[in-house]
Enzyme design. Structure first.
Site, PDB file in Angstrom:
ATOM      1  N   MET A   1      96.335  19.348  48.420  1.00 27.53           N
ATOM      2  CA  MET A   1      96.552  18.313  49.334  1.00 27.53           C
ATOM      3  C   MET A   1      95.872  16.929  49.198  1.00 27.53           C
ATOM      4  SD  MET A   1      97.218  20.339  52.967  1.00 27.53           S
ATOM      5  CE  MET A   1      97.682  22.225  52.971  1.00 27.53           C
TER       6      MET A   1
ATOM      7  N   HIS B   1     100.241  25.027  44.278  1.00 27.30           N
ATOM      8  CA  HIS B   1     101.312  24.265  45.260  1.00 27.30           C
ATOM      9  C   HIS B   1     100.749  22.695  45.315  1.00 27.30           C
ATOM     10  CE1 HIS B   1     103.375  24.036  49.503  1.00 27.30           C
ATOM     11  NE2 HIS B   1     103.767  23.166  48.781  1.00 27.30           N
TER      12      HIS B   1
ATOM     13  N   ASP C   1      96.711  25.609  47.748  1.00 27.83           N
ATOM     14  CA  ASP C   1      97.136  24.296  48.159  1.00 27.83           C
ATOM     15  C   ASP C   1      96.533  23.180  47.866  1.00 27.83           C
ATOM     16  OD1 ASP C   1      99.556  25.617  49.834  1.00 27.83           O
ATOM     17  OD2 ASP C   1      97.852  26.593  50.776  1.00 27.83           O
TER      18      ASP C   1
ATOM     19  N   HIS D   1      97.645  31.817  45.788  1.00 27.98           N
ATOM     20  CA  HIS D   1      98.266  30.535  46.037  1.00 27.98           C
ATOM     21  C   HIS D   1      97.384  29.573  46.519  1.00 27.98           C
ATOM     22  CE1 HIS D   1     101.836  28.405  47.501  1.00 27.98           C
ATOM     23  NE2 HIS D   1     100.979  27.881  48.654  1.00 27.98           N
TER      24      HIS D   1
ATOM     25  N   MET E   1     109.857  26.272  52.089  1.00 29.28           N
ATOM     26  CA  MET E   1     108.796  26.092  52.924  1.00 29.28           C
ATOM     27  C   MET E   1     109.517  26.463  54.503  1.00 29.28           C
ATOM     28  SD  MET E   1     105.834  24.877  51.868  1.00 29.28           S
ATOM     29  CE  MET E   1     105.044  24.989  53.230  1.00 29.28           C
TER      30      MET E   1
ATOM     31  N   SER F   1      97.357  32.771  50.322  1.00 31.19           N
ATOM     32  CA  SER F   1      96.949  31.460  50.384  1.00 31.19           C
ATOM     33  C   SER F   1      95.659  31.309  50.577  1.00 31.19           C
ATOM     34  CB  SER F   1      98.110  30.633  51.199  1.00 31.19           C
ATOM     35  OG  SER F   1      97.643  29.409  51.301  1.00 31.19           O
TER      36      SER F   1
ATOM     37  N   ASP G   1     106.746  30.147  52.278  1.00 32.36           N
ATOM     38  CA  ASP G   1     105.486  29.714  52.803  1.00 32.36           C
ATOM     39  C   ASP G   1     105.394  29.247  53.741  1.00 32.36           C
ATOM     40  OD1 ASP G   1     103.023  29.022  52.494  1.00 32.36           O
ATOM     41  OD2 ASP G   1     103.107  27.369  50.884  1.00 32.36           O
TER      42      ASP G   1
ATOM     43  N   MET H   1     100.829  19.382  46.990  1.00 32.23           N
ATOM     44  CA  MET H   1     101.473  18.514  47.964  1.00 32.23           C
ATOM     45  C   MET H   1     100.672  17.125  47.929  1.00 32.23           C
ATOM     46  SD  MET H   1     101.249  21.400  51.099  1.00 32.23           S
ATOM     47  CE  MET H   1     100.032  22.467  49.968  1.00 32.23           C
TER      48      MET H   1
END
Ligand code: DX5
Ligand code: ZN
Length: 228
Positions: free
Chosen positions: A38, A67, A36, A34, A138, A9, A178, A69
């Site tokens: 956000m 991913h 993230d 990966h 998660m 990640s 994750d 979010m």
């Protein structure tokens, strides 16, 4: 037969040397990258978006496991496809029309994944599971790296493994986990039923990415035989 895949990640990478970090984990035998995303609303933190993903796309051949979010992910699906995402993850709480978003992701040429927060039950998957390539469990509350693994994720992964197997989807839908994944819990998450291990600080905070990734995959693989 499944095999264990390791997804570093980038949240835990050195963002001042992002291209080098991506190249380093690719050379260290990572299977996926990966990333993230956000938005400061769905989770209390803000990271990066399509521009950075496009830059990552240029330096690696590995699949990009993105991913989201963010609220209203449906507004961004095409932008992430264009940026080069291969797998696009959405949280059901962020989109009331989950089924539609999943179809949108597939029509845009990506693999669709749904992410379950620690308190989110499996039944949100009831009517979309067949359309997914991956379900991400998660094992921390999303928003930050470096948190501790929440043990109730293990029972959830096991129940999800049963659900996937009962529906005959074992070769279609992977289970990813994750949050707080390190060498010392790689075997137990795989024996519960996960085959994709996302790890941020568990990899980037170690001095030798090759050793860590290789060992994490080996420990996971040694627990694979317990799968249904
Ligand atoms: C948390 C992110 C994770 C995070 C994991 O919201 O989804 O991908 O980077 O970090 P570690 O592995 O350090 O718990
Ligand atoms: Zn993540």
């Amino acid at each position: 037969m499944h095999h264990v895949r390791i997804a570093p990640s980038l949240l835990a990478a050195d963002f001042g040397r992002l291209a080098e970090e991506v190249t380093a984990v690719e050379r260290a035998s990572a299977d996926l990258i990966h990333i993230d995303v956000m938005d400061g609303h769905f989770v209390p933190n803000l990271t990066l978006g399509p521009v950075v993903i496009e830059a990552v796309r240029r330096v690696t051949k590995l699949p990009l496991d993105v991913h989201l979010m963010i609220e209203e992910p449906e507004r961004w699906v095409d932008a992430y496809a264009k940026a080069g995402a291969d797998i696009l993850h959405v949280h059901p709480e962020a989109c009331p029309h989950l089924h539609r978003v999943v179809q949108q992701i597939r029509h845009a040429g990506m693999q669709a994944a749904v992410v379950l927060n620690p308190a989110t039950p499996l039944h949100v998957l009831d009517y979309v599971l067949e359309d997914l390539s991956m379900v991400l469990v998660m094992s921390v509350n999303p928003g930050f790296g470096g948190q501790s693994f929440i043990p109730s994720a293990l029972g959830k992964i096991a129940a999800l493994r049963r659900m996937i197997s009962e529906r005959g989807l074992s070769d279609v839908v992977s289970i990813s986990v994750d949050g707080g994944i390190k060498l010392d819990n790689a075997a137990e998450v795989v024996s519960a039923g996960a085959t994709v291990l996302v790890s941020g600080s568990g990899i980037f905070a170690t001095p030798d990415y090759t050793l860590t990734i290789t060992e994490m995959r080996a420990r996971g693989t040694s627990a694979l035989h317990r799968h249904i």
